[in-house]
Write an enzyme that holds these catalytic residues in place. Structure first.
Site, PDB file in Angstrom:
ATOM      1  N   GLU A   1      -4.543  -8.697   2.726  1.00  0.00           N
ATOM      2  CA  GLU A   1      -5.281  -8.647   3.956  1.00  0.00           C
ATOM      3  C   GLU A   1      -7.099  -9.959   3.797  1.00  0.00           C
ATOM      4  O   GLU A   1      -7.673  -9.930   5.085  1.00  0.00           O
ATOM      5  CB  GLU A   1      -6.066  -7.026   3.692  1.00  0.00           C
ATOM      6  CG  GLU A   1      -4.781  -6.319   4.591  1.00  0.00           C
ATOM      7  CD  GLU A   1      -3.932  -5.521   3.461  1.00  0.00           C
ATOM      8  OE1 GLU A   1      -2.949  -4.571   3.831  1.00  0.00           O
ATOM      9  OE2 GLU A   1      -4.185  -6.328   2.157  1.00  0.00           O
TER      10      GLU A   1
ATOM     11  N   GLU B   1       0.943  -1.221   0.341  1.00  0.00           N
ATOM     12  CA  GLU B   1       0.276   0.000   0.698  1.00  0.00           C
ATOM     13  C   GLU B   1       0.674   1.072  -0.783  1.00  0.00           C
ATOM     14  O   GLU B   1       0.656   2.329  -0.338  1.00  0.00           O
ATOM     15  CB  GLU B   1      -1.195  -0.093   1.493  1.00  0.00           C
ATOM     16  CG  GLU B   1      -1.997  -1.348   1.189  1.00  0.00           C
ATOM     17  CD  GLU B   1      -2.930  -0.658   1.695  1.00  0.00           C
ATOM     18  OE1 GLU B   1      -4.314  -0.935   1.112  1.00  0.00           O
ATOM     19  OE2 GLU B   1      -3.795  -0.538   3.056  1.00  0.00           O
TER      20      GLU B   1
END
Length: 266
Positions: free
Chosen positions: A140, A120
């Site tokens: 995730e 990210e």
């Protein structure tokens, strides 16, 4: 220069090198790291002698994402920095480049793991280099979590949507070669040489007119979501003032005189 116990700062000429420094945890994000990162971005923006930034990790890893022990309620290191989070509850998002875009070009130099929050942060950088054994991915969903660092918005704008959705929905790891093939990174180099390549690119940027470089970067991001007509109008607004700078005149003179230009940000 700033820095914390989990984020080191050093200069290489006109390049500021920020190193995620928690190798025993594969540079998983910690409060000291986030504070140091945000301060590093601010330092780069404020210091006009800095023309580029290289972001890398210590100990053969880039960043393994958030500290899951902290998420599980076992606490996070760095109590002495909690006042910074209290004063600016958005600090962690700014550190991860979700809510902050540095004026100067940011080059990621990745070795080893660059997963979850690492991938990210990567999406907030401008140019990306990786060692051949680097690993990328957004894990995730495999842990019942959501990649809230911006990936469901940014990734589909940076790589084809089919690849973005596969990465987001499978939570599987990607090799450096595959990450390059889908456009997530630009260069794959021998292991241990990512910083060297990043600094080489940084030197090429540093040799250019800094006002022009910053205006070009700003225009690229500013026009990304505009129509072509809107974008061309915005580009003129950003670009024309550059031609009136002393740097532009110096660039023309240096070209005519066949010598390296000396830019002064004027």
């Amino acid at each position: 220069m700033g820095g914390t116990e989990h984020l080191t700062v050093r200069r290489e000429g006109a390049t500021l090198v920020l190193t995620l420094n928690r190798p025993e945890a594969k540079n998983a994000l910690s409060l000291p790291m986030l504070v140091g990162l945000y301060d590093g971005w601010l330092e780069a923006d404020a210091d006009e002698s800095v023309r580029s930034v290289v972001l890398t990790g210590a100990g053969g890893a880039f960043c393994a994402g958030m500290d899951l022990k902290a998420l599980a309620g076992k606490g996070m290191e760095g109590d002495q920095y909690r006042h910074r989070m209290k004063a600016d509850p958005d600090l962690h998002w700014k550190a991860m480049l979700r809510h902050h875009r540095p004026r100067k070009p940011v080059i990621a130099a990745v070795e080893g793991y660059c997963v979850a929050g690492g991938t990210e942060i990567l999406q907030g950088t401008d140019i990306r280099v990786a060692g051949s054994s680097a690993t990328f991915g957004l894990f995730e969903v495999k842990r019942g979590l959501f990649p809230i660092g911006g990936s469901t918005v940014r990734l589909q704008r940076q790589i084809p949507r089919t690849h973005a959705l596969e990465m987001l929905l499978t939570g599987r790891p990607y090799s450096a070669a595959e990450a390059q093939a889908i456009g997530l990174i630009g260069h794959v180099v021998p292991d241990g040489t990512a910083v060297e390549k990043a600094l080489e690119i940084a030197e090429q940027i540093n040799a250019c007119g800094p006002l022009a470089v910053e205006a070009v970067k700003a225009s690229v991001y500013e026009t990304a979501d505009q129509t072509e007509t809107e974008g061309l109008k915005s580009e003129l607004a950003r670009g024309w003032p550059v031609f009136d700078t002393a740097d532009a005149k110096e660039g023309a003179r240096a070209f005519a005189e066949k010598r390296p230009p000396v830019y002064r940000r004027a």
